[in-house]
Every structure is written in structure tokens, then in C-alpha cells.
Design a protein around this motif. Structure first.
Motif, mmCIF file in Angstrom:
data_model
loop_
_atom_site.group_PDB
_atom_site.id
_atom_site.type_symbol
_atom_site.label_atom_id
_atom_site.label_comp_id
_atom_site.label_asym_id
_atom_site.label_seq_id
_atom_site.Cartn_x
_atom_site.Cartn_y
_atom_site.Cartn_z
ATOM 1 N N GLN A 96 -54.414 -61.294 3.788
ATOM 2 C CA GLN A 96 -55.403 -60.945 2.775
ATOM 3 C C GLN A 96 -55.448 -59.433 2.568
ATOM 4 O O GLN A 96 -55.608 -58.957 1.448
ATOM 5 C CB GLN A 96 -56.773 -61.482 3.180
ATOM 6 N N ARG A 97 -55.275 -58.655 3.635
ATOM 7 C CA ARG A 97 -55.274 -57.195 3.513
ATOM 8 C C ARG A 97 -54.056 -56.719 2.731
ATOM 9 O O ARG A 97 -54.147 -55.778 1.946
ATOM 10 C CB ARG A 97 -55.293 -56.556 4.920
ATOM 11 N N LEU A 98 -52.906 -57.371 2.929
ATOM 12 C CA LEU A 98 -51.721 -57.021 2.159
ATOM 13 C C LEU A 98 -51.922 -57.310 0.666
ATOM 14 O O LEU A 98 -51.514 -56.518 -0.189
ATOM 15 C CB LEU A 98 -50.499 -57.776 2.674
ATOM 16 N N GLY B 26 -54.695 -51.274 8.417
ATOM 17 C CA GLY B 26 -55.493 -52.504 8.391
ATOM 18 C C GLY B 26 -54.662 -53.725 8.719
ATOM 19 O O GLY B 26 -55.065 -54.580 9.509
ATOM 20 N N PHE B 27 -53.473 -53.815 8.122
ATOM 21 C CA PHE B 27 -52.586 -54.943 8.407
ATOM 22 C C PHE B 27 -52.142 -54.924 9.865
ATOM 23 O O PHE B 27 -52.199 -55.941 10.556
ATOM 24 C CB PHE B 27 -51.362 -54.915 7.490
ATOM 25 N N ALA B 28 -51.690 -53.768 10.341
ATOM 26 C CA ALA B 28 -51.167 -53.680 11.707
ATOM 27 C C ALA B 28 -52.228 -54.027 12.748
ATOM 28 O O ALA B 28 -51.954 -54.777 13.693
ATOM 29 C CB ALA B 28 -50.618 -52.277 11.967
ATOM 30 N N LEU C 297 -61.763 -55.165 13.314
ATOM 31 C CA LEU C 297 -62.767 -54.431 12.545
ATOM 32 C C LEU C 297 -63.521 -53.444 13.434
ATOM 33 O O LEU C 297 -63.838 -52.333 13.002
ATOM 34 C CB LEU C 297 -63.730 -55.397 11.864
ATOM 35 N N VAL C 298 -63.781 -53.828 14.657
ATOM 36 C CA VAL C 298 -64.420 -52.908 15.602
ATOM 37 C C VAL C 298 -63.486 -51.728 15.875
ATOM 38 O O VAL C 298 -63.912 -50.572 15.873
ATOM 39 C CB VAL C 298 -64.794 -53.636 16.922
ATOM 40 N N ALA C 299 -62.217 -52.006 16.066
ATOM 41 C CA ALA C 299 -61.247 -50.940 16.330
ATOM 42 C C ALA C 299 -61.094 -50.021 15.123
ATOM 43 O O ALA C 299 -60.878 -48.811 15.277
ATOM 44 C CB ALA C 299 -59.894 -51.545 16.702
ATOM 45 N N MET C 300 -61.225 -50.580 13.921
ATOM 46 C CA MET C 300 -61.041 -49.762 12.717
ATOM 47 C C MET C 300 -62.137 -48.722 12.534
ATOM 48 O O MET C 300 -61.939 -47.749 11.805
ATOM 49 C CB MET C 300 -60.937 -50.660 11.489
#
Length: 191
Positions: free
Chosen positions: A47-49, A92-94, A154-157
Motif C-alpha cells: 500500500q505504501r508503494l 516507509g516500504f523498507a 509506525l512506532v519506528a518511523m
């Protein structure tokens, strides 16, 4: 001023075009099944791609057509937008993909753990496996893995936005601007 006859003629043209269109029957079940399939099988990295591909196609064009700013600002805006999209999509993808794979490594079904594995290895392989999960419901396990991987990514981002995305965006923006200036000097870009 627009006349009433002009507006009426436009309305008649639209109605005529609509009446000439072939009728299409869309089955509600096909739409619901399609959306359900995408929801089950397309994970957050995919979905991010899709989001990134859509953004890279549309947003730079919108920035380029902004006539409320001068040419130099427009060019920098397009370069920055492209850099943000590329950096955000890549990280985001990675992260999503990596966390989902990590959760998968630590959430094997109890039935798939080798009997001859050492106790520590067994514990690690099933560390994140839900205890009350039906061993035959692999779809539920996949959904669990995708959800947990997405939440942890999402927490890591929150941190990678500052540690990776911002520096990568700045680096890419500078590269794009340098490339633009080099091609303009060669006379390849005409205004």
C-alpha cells in the motif's frame, strides 16, 4: 455573461452523451470481494508503494504548474517534492516490510516448530505467536503478523523520520537541484 440558452444547450449535450453510453452492470458482490481481497492480501508495504507511485506521478506536476511563484521556486519545489516522496516511500516500504518479516520469524505456529529444536530456539520461534490462536487458521496469523509489523514500523518511523527521511530528503533535493542547474547550463532545458 453566460446566457440561459447556452447553459441549456450544455445540459442537453451532457444528457445526450449519457443516453448514448452503453449500460454497464456491476455486481455488488464482485466489488465487495475485490475490496476484501485487497484488504486481506495487500499488506501495508504494498500500500505504501502504491501511495508513493501515485504521489510521484501527481504532486510534482502540481508543483510545476503553480504560477503563483517564480521559476526558481517552482524548480526547487518540484525537486523537494520528488525527494520527499522518494525518501518517504523507500523508508516507509523498507521499515514496514522488515518489521512484518521480523514478526513472521518470531511468530511461527506451534505445529511448525521442529520437534528436535533446542528449547531456546523453540521459545524464540514462538515468542510472538498468539497463545489462543487456532492452529489451522493461517489467514488470521497472517493478518496478525501484518498488523503487528505495521504497528511496530509506525512506532519506528517516529524516529526514522528524523534520522533517515530528513537527511535523505535534503541529500536528494540537493542532487536534483544540481542536476537541474547542470542541464540548464548545457541549454537542454528551455523555458
Amino acid at each position: 455573461m453566460v446566457s440561459v440558452n447556452f447553459i441549456s444547450s450544455i445540459g442537453k449535450s451532457v444528457k445526450s452523451a449519457y443516453n448514448r453510453m452503453p449500460s454497464v452492470v456491476v455486481k455488488k458482490d464482485n466489488i465487495i470481494n475485490g475490496v476484501a481481497y485487497i484488504g486481506r492480501k495487500w499488506t501495508s508495504p504494498q500500500q505504501r508503494l502504491i501511495l508513493g507511485a501515485t504521489a510521484i506521478v501527481m504532486q510534482p506536476y502540481i508543483d510545476w504548474k503553480n504560477k503563483h511563484v517564480d521559476d526558481k521556486t517552482r524548480k526547487v519545489s518540484v525537486a523537494r517534492t520528488c525527494a520527499k516522496i522518494i525518501a518517504g516511500t523507500a523508508t516507509g516500504f523498507a521499515l514496514r516490510y522488515g518489521f512484518i518479516k521480523g514478526i513472521k520469524a518470531f511468530s511461527k505456529p506451534f505445529s511448525e516448530v521442529p520437534k528436535d529444536a533446542k528449547p531456546f530456539a523453540k521459545k524464540m520461534m514462538t515468542w510472538l505467536t498468539p497463545k489462543n490462536m487456532d492452529p489451522n487458521d493461517m489467514d488470521a496469523l497472517d493478518q496478525y503478523r501484518n498488523a503487528m509489523g505495521t504497528i511496530w514500523s509506525l512506532v519506528a518511523m517516529v524516529f526514522t523520520n528524523f534520522l533517515i527521511d530528513a537527511p535523505l530528503t535534503k541529500f536528494l533535493t540537493n542532487k536534483f537541484i544540481a542536476h537541474q542547474q547542470k542541464t540548464e547550463q548545457k541549454g537542454e532545458i528551455k523555458q
